[in-house]
Design a protein around this motif. Structure first.
Motif, PDB file in Angstrom:
ATOM      1  N   LEU A 265     -42.375 -10.404 -43.780  1.00 31.77           N
ATOM      2  CA  LEU A 265     -41.302 -10.053 -44.702  1.00 31.77           C
ATOM      3  C   LEU A 265     -41.632  -8.781 -45.482  1.00 31.77           C
ATOM      4  CD1 LEU A 265     -38.536 -10.925 -45.678  1.00 31.77           C
ATOM      5  CD2 LEU A 265     -39.657 -12.285 -47.452  1.00 31.77           C
ATOM      6  N   ALA A 266     -42.887  -8.618 -45.870  1.00 37.22           N
ATOM      7  CA  ALA A 266     -43.289  -7.415 -46.599  1.00 37.22           C
ATOM      8  C   ALA A 266     -43.082  -6.173 -45.738  1.00 37.22           C
ATOM      9  CB  ALA A 266     -44.741  -7.521 -47.036  1.00 37.22           C
ATOM     10  N   HIS A 267     -43.410  -6.302 -44.439  1.00 33.43           N
ATOM     11  CA  HIS A 267     -43.195  -5.165 -43.533  1.00 33.43           C
ATOM     12  C   HIS A 267     -41.702  -4.872 -43.395  1.00 33.43           C
ATOM     13  CE1 HIS A 267     -43.661  -2.412 -40.205  1.00 33.43           C
ATOM     14  NE2 HIS A 267     -42.785  -3.126 -39.525  1.00 33.43           N
ATOM     15  N   VAL A 268     -40.903  -5.904 -43.206  1.00 29.70           N
ATOM     16  CA  VAL A 268     -39.463  -5.726 -43.068  1.00 29.70           C
ATOM     17  C   VAL A 268     -38.880  -5.058 -44.310  1.00 29.70           C
ATOM     18  CG1 VAL A 268     -37.260  -6.959 -42.934  1.00 29.70           C
ATOM     19  CG2 VAL A 268     -39.160  -7.623 -41.437  1.00 29.70           C
ATOM     20  N   GLN A 269     -39.315  -5.501 -45.481  1.00 27.72           N
ATOM     21  CA  GLN A 269     -38.741  -5.002 -46.727  1.00 27.72           C
ATOM     22  C   GLN A 269     -39.194  -3.580 -47.061  1.00 27.72           C
ATOM     23  OE1 GLN A 269     -39.770  -8.206 -49.409  1.00 27.72           O
ATOM     24  NE2 GLN A 269     -37.786  -9.229 -49.069  1.00 27.72           N
ATOM     25  N   SER A 270     -40.168  -3.068 -46.309  1.00 18.81           N
ATOM     26  CA  SER A 270     -40.558  -1.673 -46.500  1.00 18.81           C
ATOM     27  C   SER A 270     -39.539  -0.711 -45.881  1.00 18.81           C
ATOM     28  CB  SER A 270     -41.947  -1.423 -45.887  1.00 18.81           C
ATOM     29  OG  SER A 270     -41.880  -1.459 -44.469  1.00 18.81           O
ATOM     30  N   ILE A 271     -38.605  -1.273 -45.104  1.00 23.32           N
ATOM     31  CA  ILE A 271     -37.561  -0.477 -44.460  1.00 23.32           C
ATOM     32  C   ILE A 271     -36.242  -0.725 -45.197  1.00 23.32           C
ATOM     33  CG2 ILE A 271     -36.304  -0.052 -42.313  1.00 23.32           C
ATOM     34  CD1 ILE A 271     -38.805  -1.199 -40.872  1.00 23.32           C
ATOM     35  N   PRO A 272     -35.671   0.270 -45.869  1.00 20.65           N
ATOM     36  CA  PRO A 272     -34.441   0.049 -46.642  1.00 20.65           C
ATOM     37  C   PRO A 272     -33.282  -0.386 -45.746  1.00 20.65           C
ATOM     38  CG  PRO A 272     -35.445   2.171 -47.183  1.00 20.65           C
ATOM     39  CD  PRO A 272     -36.152   1.655 -45.962  1.00 20.65           C
ATOM     40  N   GLN A 273     -32.522  -1.362 -46.218  1.00 20.06           N
ATOM     41  CA  GLN A 273     -31.304  -1.768 -45.515  1.00 20.06           C
ATOM     42  C   GLN A 273     -30.179  -0.808 -45.907  1.00 20.06           C
ATOM     43  OE1 GLN A 273     -30.237  -5.854 -45.997  1.00 20.06           O
ATOM     44  NE2 GLN A 273     -28.256  -5.622 -44.987  1.00 20.06           N
ATOM     45  N   ILE A 274     -29.419  -0.344 -44.927  1.00 21.03           N
ATOM     46  CA  ILE A 274     -28.364   0.646 -45.163  1.00 21.03           C
ATOM     47  C   ILE A 274     -26.977   0.035 -45.065  1.00 21.03           C
ATOM     48  CG2 ILE A 274     -27.361   2.817 -44.334  1.00 21.03           C
ATOM     49  CD1 ILE A 274     -30.180   3.561 -43.329  1.00 21.03           C
ATOM     50  N   VAL A 275     -26.792  -0.857 -44.097  1.00 25.95           N
ATOM     51  CA  VAL A 275     -25.485  -1.484 -43.868  1.00 25.95           C
ATOM     52  C   VAL A 275     -25.577  -2.955 -44.236  1.00 25.95           C
ATOM     53  CG1 VAL A 275     -23.744  -2.068 -42.129  1.00 25.95           C
ATOM     54  CG2 VAL A 275     -24.927   0.142 -42.021  1.00 25.95           C
ATOM     55  N   ASN A 276     -24.549  -3.464 -44.990  1.00 31.37           N
ATOM     56  CA  ASN A 276     -24.547  -4.876 -45.375  1.00 31.37           C
ATOM     57  C   ASN A 276     -23.105  -5.366 -45.452  1.00 31.37           C
ATOM     58  OD1 ASN A 276     -25.548  -7.361 -46.061  1.00 31.37           O
ATOM     59  ND2 ASN A 276     -26.641  -6.669 -47.889  1.00 31.37           N
ATOM     60  N   ASN A 277     -22.967  -6.678 -45.547  1.00 31.34           N
ATOM     61  CA  ASN A 277     -21.644  -7.286 -45.608  1.00 31.34           C
ATOM     62  C   ASN A 277     -20.916  -6.884 -46.889  1.00 31.34           C
ATOM     63  OD1 ASN A 277     -23.615  -9.737 -44.405  1.00 31.34           O
ATOM     64  ND2 ASN A 277     -21.872  -9.132 -43.149  1.00 31.34           N
ATOM     65  N   GLU A 278     -19.615  -6.567 -46.749  1.00 28.80           N
ATOM     66  CA  GLU A 278     -18.747  -6.259 -47.890  1.00 28.80           C
ATOM     67  C   GLU A 278     -17.397  -6.914 -47.625  1.00 28.80           C
ATOM     68  OE1 GLU A 278     -18.718  -2.150 -49.292  1.00 28.80           O
ATOM     69  OE2 GLU A 278     -20.429  -1.740 -47.954  1.00 28.80           O
ATOM     70  N   PRO A 279     -17.027  -7.905 -48.453  1.00 29.45           N
ATOM     71  CA  PRO A 279     -15.801  -8.674 -48.196  1.00 29.45           C
ATOM     72  C   PRO A 279     -14.550  -7.817 -48.005  1.00 29.45           C
ATOM     73  CG  PRO A 279     -17.090  -9.726 -49.906  1.00 29.45           C
ATOM     74  CD  PRO A 279     -17.752  -8.418 -49.629  1.00 29.45           C
ATOM     75  N   ASP A 280     -14.429  -6.715 -48.744  1.00 28.87           N
ATOM     76  CA  ASP A 280     -13.220  -5.913 -48.614  1.00 28.87           C
ATOM     77  C   ASP A 280     -13.186  -5.090 -47.337  1.00 28.87           C
ATOM     78  OD1 ASP A 280     -15.346  -4.415 -49.560  1.00 28.87           O
ATOM     79  OD2 ASP A 280     -14.028  -2.922 -50.503  1.00 28.87           O
ATOM     80  N   LYS A 281     -14.305  -5.000 -46.639  1.00 33.19           N
ATOM     81  CA  LYS A 281     -14.352  -4.261 -45.374  1.00 33.19           C
ATOM     82  C   LYS A 281     -14.404  -5.190 -44.167  1.00 33.19           C
ATOM     83  CE  LYS A 281     -16.831  -0.191 -47.148  1.00 33.19           C
ATOM     84  NZ  LYS A 281     -18.078   0.605 -46.998  1.00 33.19           N
ATOM     85  N   ASP A 282     -15.022  -6.357 -44.341  1.00 35.98           N
ATOM     86  CA  ASP A 282     -15.256  -7.260 -43.212  1.00 35.98           C
ATOM     87  C   ASP A 282     -14.109  -8.263 -43.132  1.00 35.98           C
ATOM     88  OD1 ASP A 282     -17.655  -5.888 -43.099  1.00 35.98           O
ATOM     89  OD2 ASP A 282     -18.712  -7.382 -44.312  1.00 35.98           O
ATOM     90  N   VAL A 283     -13.114  -7.938 -42.328  1.00 33.34           N
ATOM     91  CA  VAL A 283     -11.902  -8.760 -42.265  1.00 33.34           C
ATOM     92  C   VAL A 283     -12.066  -9.981 -41.379  1.00 33.34           C
ATOM     93  CG1 VAL A 283     -10.403  -6.820 -42.783  1.00 33.34           C
ATOM     94  CG2 VAL A 283     -10.999  -7.314 -40.406  1.00 33.34           C
ATOM     95  N   GLY A 284     -13.157 -10.065 -40.665  1.00 33.30           N
ATOM     96  CA  GLY A 284     -13.399 -11.213 -39.796  1.00 33.30           C
ATOM     97  C   GLY A 284     -14.839 -11.207 -39.334  1.00 33.30           C
ATOM     98  N   PRO A 285     -15.220 -12.204 -38.534  1.00 31.32           N
ATOM     99  CA  PRO A 285     -16.607 -12.236 -38.038  1.00 31.32           C
ATOM    100  C   PRO A 285     -16.895 -11.032 -37.138  1.00 31.32           C
ATOM    101  CG  PRO A 285     -15.261 -13.838 -36.872  1.00 31.32           C
ATOM    102  CD  PRO A 285     -14.420 -13.313 -38.004  1.00 31.32           C
ATOM    103  N   VAL A 286     -18.128 -10.568 -37.186  1.00 31.77           N
ATOM    104  CA  VAL A 286     -18.537  -9.464 -36.321  1.00 31.77           C
ATOM    105  C   VAL A 286     -18.412  -9.907 -34.872  1.00 31.77           C
ATOM    106  CG1 VAL A 286     -20.469  -7.970 -35.674  1.00 31.77           C
ATOM    107  CG2 VAL A 286     -20.092  -8.563 -38.090  1.00 31.77           C
TER     108      VAL A 286
END
Length: 293
Positions: A265-286
């Motif tokens: 987890l520490a290794h993963v968290q060293s990489i910034p997340q850029i894209v994430n869920n946003e209710p007003d953009k995600d109109v349905g399941p991916v």
């Protein structure tokens, strides 16, 4: 980690000695190109495939020095001899002048395929393929030059060769003459280097971290202090025979890395997340057919 245990190398050779080829025509021409001298890349040399590069006078001297060092400080005789089919590796192998040598040409030991970047100077690469070189900087490990081979892909055939050694060279002393990238593949598999560890070595300015021409990597199942045999390769010594100040020249014990949940987890968290869920953009399941991502 990408690969299975390098067939574990359970059993397999007692001693595995890897030697990079000596300084080649290509090494010298690229060094000159890096310093603004381009005339080597015209005429007959420019028409030659990189598999046909010969050694320079300095490269031949390196090879003879490496051979003398191996015979005096590692072992005087080997049971199996393998070399890449590339001319610079075969020339190096012959100049080691190892007693009783009976060389096997091994297709899987050929240099990493540079694709469209093969056979052209560093200056020309920067001029004609700037976009590709920028893409390479995103991830050195997975980047594949057009028509060529990634480090990850190259490791698959190194792994295939290690499997061959495990099956046919149990208890033997084996010497292999090959290339810098191929030795990186051996290191990734035998030492179970992570991709991040490999990149740190690649980027290091420390001479000890480099794979110099005619560098020797001696892997062994034999414990250096007692001579006791282990079931798999556990020890490594790196030597630059023609200039011992460039290498550590001492035994290292190979410790396979392990990671806890927290480490992962520490290794993963060293990489910034850029894209994430946003209710007003995600109109349905991916869509589930986005397999590549």
């Amino acid at each position: 980690f990408l690969f299975r245990s390098p067939p574990g190398m359970d059993g397999g050779p007692v001693d595995l000695v890897l030697v990079r080829h000596g300084e080649s025509e290509g090494n010298l021409a690229q060094f000159r190109s890096k310093h603004g001298i381009e005339e080597d890349w015209h005429g007959d040399f420019a028409e030659r495939h990189s598999s046909q590069y010969r050694l320079t006078d300095h490269g031949r001297k390196q090879a003879k020095t490496a051979g003398a060092y191996i015979k005096e400080n590692i072992m005087s005789r080997f049971d199996r001899f393998y070399t890449s089919e590339y001319v610079r590796a075969m020339e190096t192998a012959s100049l080691l002048e190892l007693e009783g040598a009976d060389w096997n040409m091994e297709f899987n030991l050929r240099e990493r395929d540079a694709g469209i970047l093969d056979g052209i100077s560093k200056k020309e690469r920067r001029k004609e393929f700037a976009t590709e070189l920028a893409r390479r900087e995103r991830d050195l490990f997975y980047w594949q030059p057009p028509g060529g081979e990634s480090i990850a892909g190259m490791c698959i055939r190194v792994d295939r060769f290690l499997k061959k050694l495990e099956e046919s060279c149990n208890g033997l002393k084996v010497v292999v003459v090959c290339h810098g990238n191929i030795i990186e593949g051996f290191r990734l598999l035998l030492e179970k280097l992570s991709q991040s560890s490999w990149i740190r070595l690649r980027d290091s300015s420390d001479s000890y971290d480099k794979i110099h021409n005619c560098q020797v990597f001696w892997y062994s199942r034999r414990e250096p202090s007692t001579g006791r045999l282990r079931s798999s390769i556990k020890y490594c010594k790196s030597i630059c025979p023609w200039d011992l100040s460039k290498s550590p020249n001492t035994w290292d014990t190979i410790v396979y890395p392990r990671m806890s949940n927290e480490d992962l987890l520490a290794h993963v968290q060293s990489i910034p997340q850029i894209v994430n869920n946003e209710p007003d953009k995600d109109v349905g399941p991916v869509e589930e057919d986005s397999y590549q991502c």
